[in-house]
Design a protein around this motif. Structure first.
Motif, PDB file in Angstrom:
ATOM      1  N   GLN B 239      24.273  -7.448  68.221  1.00  0.00           N
ATOM      2  CA  GLN B 239      24.631  -6.029  68.341  1.00  0.00           C
ATOM      3  C   GLN B 239      23.471  -5.228  68.905  1.00  0.00           C
ATOM      4  OE1 GLN B 239      25.640  -4.911  64.388  1.00  0.00           O
ATOM      5  NE2 GLN B 239      23.563  -5.194  63.638  1.00  0.00           N
ATOM      6  N   MET B 240      23.327  -5.283  70.204  1.00  0.00           N
ATOM      7  CA  MET B 240      22.269  -4.483  70.796  1.00  0.00           C
ATOM      8  C   MET B 240      22.697  -3.022  70.776  1.00  0.00           C
ATOM      9  SD  MET B 240      20.879  -6.795  73.860  1.00  0.00           S
ATOM     10  CE  MET B 240      19.593  -7.990  73.556  1.00  0.00           C
ATOM     11  N   ARG B 246      21.147  -3.337  76.119  1.00  0.00           N
ATOM     12  CA  ARG B 246      22.419  -3.839  76.640  1.00  0.00           C
ATOM     13  C   ARG B 246      22.313  -4.122  78.129  1.00  0.00           C
ATOM     14  NH1 ARG B 246      26.925  -2.485  73.388  1.00  0.00           N
ATOM     15  NH2 ARG B 246      26.253  -1.576  71.409  1.00  0.00           N
ATOM     16  N   ARG B 249      20.439  -7.275  78.654  1.00  0.00           N
ATOM     17  CA  ARG B 249      21.234  -8.451  78.330  1.00  0.00           C
ATOM     18  C   ARG B 249      22.259  -8.710  79.429  1.00  0.00           C
ATOM     19  NH1 ARG B 249      24.776  -8.141  73.073  1.00  0.00           N
ATOM     20  NH2 ARG B 249      25.796  -6.602  74.380  1.00  0.00           N
TER      21      ARG B 249
END
Lengths: 315, 529
Positions: B239-240, B246, B249
């Motif tokens: 859960q970024m 995000r 990623r």
């Protein structure tokens, strides 16, 4: 290393052969007949012809070249046209002045440049660094003969610490000999030391920016030890190159300083020989200097190998 | 109590803020991963702990090691901490060692400094440290010099230096970025084992999310000198929270959309290509050769994107140079559009202009004194009648716009651009003559993940629009996987496997390919996109 040596030695021989031809050809085209010069303007043609035959000036150029080289190989450098004495003896006498002078000046140059360069590099941007850079700038810019004359005025004429010129001779003892070479050596060393200081400083600064200095610091090496144990030897390669060039220059290029101090060195010998068309002396001395320069380069290459393991075994 | 506690660390260089309010902690036996792009301050955080900052740097806050604030210690005491309490490993193993000292001396120096041992005793300790770093003395005598070792082996020497005094904290700053995938896997395994066996804390800095994800217990993500997010690895990956995390990623797992379709026409054909290099020979010994490229055959179809993967030294670069006509061949032939590339010294410009190349280093591949317009027009020398005046201006404008730069950029110098923008200029330079084939030699390897994702997107887009053909050379498998149709795997001068990219990656046939794929760090399942 053995192959490297053989190849370098072969290169040395080829370079000498080429140099001897070039020197010989250059002097062939120099105007002026040594025999005419020796006998003066009123010489009778038959006397002139006789002297030319005696000096070996009447053969073909090719024959004279091989006579000269052949003699050199046997250690016979010929007889000076002007002084009628063996050239080899003259050169040996002069070498006893020029070689110590060059070594003395080089020693001073290194003795000044290493500490000054290291000091400036380790305090980059400080007043000390700026001071060293300023002084060396001046040292590069000031002509050495002018500096020589100032030194004569101060140390020889006013303070009377050193002789103003001439060479006492090594027979008078080591001290007397060194004393008469001190002012000339300082005059020669000043610009060389200035150049070498700047090379040392910039080379060391480059080295200190390298990753391995950071690695050394990360394992707890102090700044000071990083410079001495890791920086200095890595910074030496460019410094060695310059030292080699400087030694060649000091050996052959001291002609002006030798004149200022009235020293019987190689430079003055060549100078006088050229003005009196004593070509055989000129040829021999110049070839000897070429040999010295090549030999110094050879020594510098060997020194690279000692300093840097990456250069061993290669080439 | 934590081993390392960084509290509210601010750092500025000449008044320019570099780190802002960085707070991190690390316990013994723990791995803390720090992720960020270049310039995010992750290395500077490490150097602040070591107190090895550039000139003009000043720190505020506290860096506590076992409760003691390192920022307050005088330099002399810091020298006792570095190497003894904290060991550091660097990115560039090729330049991290003193070239003039033996590896034994360099490792022994750490011990001699901190424990005042005799030379002999220090060498015994160095021998043990090198063995722990998996450089046993039987194969790697302590009298070796760094230049006699490979990059991975040199990195082991650096690691041996860092662990010689068994420090409580290890800092590894991009320790595997300069290494091949298989070497990277070995070094990461070694670091993991050292943390387990010696119980030290490891601060692992990397731009590669996959590397950190496979190693770290906890992750901190940095951006512009700040920690934007930190926590346990699994949690962070799941859960970024922060938009930047995000984006990072997404970029790490980015696969550009590709619209290109290969035609049936063969563009490049290599047939039994052999390239030998003469080895230095003994005085009387017979001449010896090193075969860099050993009977390589493959074809590229027009519009296709072909990947070429392999470790450094496998012959990728030599093959590339041979295709560009820069290497004479000992056997075989290379043809482009059916015309042979004469590699014996001279290449016909009429043939050569069908190909262009983009290199890895966006900083080194431009003449810094030329403006962009002159740089990108260089390939025009292959033309008999290069465009002049308005035609040249249009070619420049088209090329710059194609790569997403503005026409006004033509008057700038390379130093005015970032690394990613420079790589765009390099692509513009390759595009300007409208070549059929573009060779991308590690073209995105030096770029940060988000910039890399942009450049890969650009390449995919250009291929679709202009019908380009790519030969994509890389050691980075994830990149090759995302942008190529087919892939060649090269080892020791030979192609050991060839096939559809997806098929090769899913079910490698050759053990070497399997080994490469296994060694490549990957994000855990379910992460990304």
């Amino acid at each position: 290393m053995g192959r490297f040596l053989i190849r370098r030695l072969l290169g040395l021989i080829v370079a000498l052969a080429v140099a001897s031809v070039v020197i010989f050809l250059c002097l062939e085209v120099v105007p002026g007949d040594p025999a005419a010069y020796m006998l003066g303007v009123n010489a009778r043609p038959d006397t002139l012809a006789a002297l030319r035959a005696e000096l070996g000036l009447d053969g073909s150029a090719v024959q004279r070249y091989f006579d000269w080289i052949g003699g050199m190989l046997r250690g016979d450098f010929g007889i000076s046209y002007t002084y009628r004495t063996p050239v080899s003896g003259m050169i040996v006498d002069r070498m006893w002045v020029s070689l110590p002078l060059a070594l003395y000046a080089l020693g001073l140059s290194v003795a000044i440049a290493f500490p000054a360069g290291i000091w400036a590099a380790s305090r980059r941007g400080s007043a000390a660094d700026l001071g060293v850079m300023g002084v060396t700038q001046l040292g590069v810019a000031v002509p050495n003969f002018w500096f020589a004359m100032l030194m004569v005025l101060l140390f020889a004429i006013k303070l009377r610490w050193f002789p103003s010129g001439g060479f006492a001779g090594w027979d008078e003892g080591l001290f007397a000999g060194l004393k008469s070479l001190t002012l000339p050596a300082i005059a020669l060393a000043l610009p060389q030391a200035s150049i070498l200081t700047r090379v040392m400083r910039s080379s060391l600064l480059d080295t200190l920016g390298e990753d391995y200095i950071r690695t050394a610091r990360a394992k707890g090496v102090s700044r000071r030890r990083a410079i001495w144990a890791h920086g200095l030897r890595n910074a030496l390669i460019p410094v060695l190159t310059i030292i080699g060039l400087q030694f060649s220059f000091l050996l052959a290029g001291a002609i002006i300083i030798e004149n200022v101090f009235y020293l019987p060195g190689l430079g003055r010998l060549v100078f006088q020989a050229i003005s009196s068309r004593d070509l055989i002396v000129v040829e021999s001395v110049v070839l000897l200097l070429v040999f010295a320069v090549i030999a110094v380069n050879f020594a510098v290459d060997m020194a690279y190998g000692l300093v840097d393991p990456r250069l061993r075994g290669r080439r | 109590m934590s081993l390392l506690q960084i509290e509210g660390l601010h750092m500025a260089i000449h008044g320019q803020p570099i780190l802002r309010d960085v707070s991190l902690s690390l316990a013994r036996g723990e791995v803390l991963g720090i992720i960020g792009e270049s310039g995010s301050g992750k290395s500077m955080t490490a150097f602040s702990v070591m107190r090895l900052l550039p000139r003009g740097a000043g720190c505020l806050g506290a860096v506590r090691l076992d409760g003691r604030d390192l920022l307050q210690l005088p330099e002399r005491q810091m020298n006792n901490i570095r190497g003894r309490m904290v060991g550091m490993i660097f990115q560039e193993p090729m330049t991290a060692l003193n070239p003039l000292k033996t590896i034994g001396d360099q490792v022994a120096e750490t011990v001699r400094l901190h424990e005042g041992l005799s030379r002999r005793a220090a060498w015994d300790r160095a021998r043990a440290a090198l063995a722990r770093a998996e450089l046993p003395e039987e194969s790697f005598p302590l009298t070796r010099y760094p230049h006699e070792l490979s990059g991975g082996q040199r990195q082991r020497v650096v690691i041996a230096m860092a662990i010689a005094c068994r420090p409580a904290l290890l800092i590894a700053d991009e320790p595997t970025t300069a290494l091949d995938v298989t070497t990277q896997a070995e070094i990461l395994n070694l670091l993991r084992r050292l943390v387990q066996e010696e119980g030290c804390g490891l601060m692992l800095i990397s731009h590669d999310l996959a590397v950190v994800a496979s190693m770290a217990d906890r992750i901190a993500i940095m951006r512009a000198g700040e920690v934007v997010e930190q926590g346990p690895t699994a949690e962070i990956l799941r859960q970024m929270q922060h938009p930047y995390s995000r984006a990072l990623r997404a970029a790490s797992a980015h696969a550009p959309e590709r619209g290109a379709v290969a035609t049936g026409e063969t563009l490049l054909n290599c047939d039994g290509v052999v390239r030998d290099y003469a080895l230095p020979r003994g005085l009387l010994a017979a001449p010896q050769h090193f075969r860099a490229v050993d009977g390589v055959s493959f074809t590229i179809k027009r519009g296709e994107s072909l990947g070429l993967v392999g470790e450094s030294g496998c012959g990728k670069s030599t093959l590339t140079r041979a295709i560009l006509g820069l290497e004479p061949l000992q056997a075989g032939r290379i043809e482009i559009s059916g015309q042979p590339i004469n590699a014996n010294g001279h290449v016909d410009p009429a043939i050569r202009k069908h190909m262009q190349v983009v290199f890895q280093d966006p900083y080194g591949s431009f003449n810094p004194r030329h403006r962009v317009e002159r740089l990108i027009c260089e390939p025009f020398h292959l033309w008999d009648d290069p465009p002049v005046g308005a035609a040249r201006d249009k070619a420049i404008a088209d090329a710059l716009e194609a790569v997403g730069l503005s026409v006004a950029d033509r008057h700038k110098f390379p130093h005015e651009f970032s690394g990613g923008q420079r790589q765009r200029i390099a692509i513009a330079r390759a595009l300007i003559t409208r070549p059929d084939l573009i060779i991308l030699d590690e073209a995105v390897s030096a770029l940060d993940v988000s910039v890399r994702a942009q450049v890969l997107g650009l390449l995919a887009d250009l291929q679709g629009r202009l019908g380009l053909t790519y030969l994509f050379i890389s050691h980075d498998l994830s990149v090759v996987r995302s942008i190529t149709d087919r892939v060649l795997v090269m080892k020791a001068g030979k192609i050991v496997e060839e096939g559809e990219t997806r098929a090769v990656f899913d079910a490698p046939a050759h053990p070497y390919t399997a080994q490469l794929i296994k060694a490549a760090p990957r994000l855990p399942e379910g992460v990304g996109g």
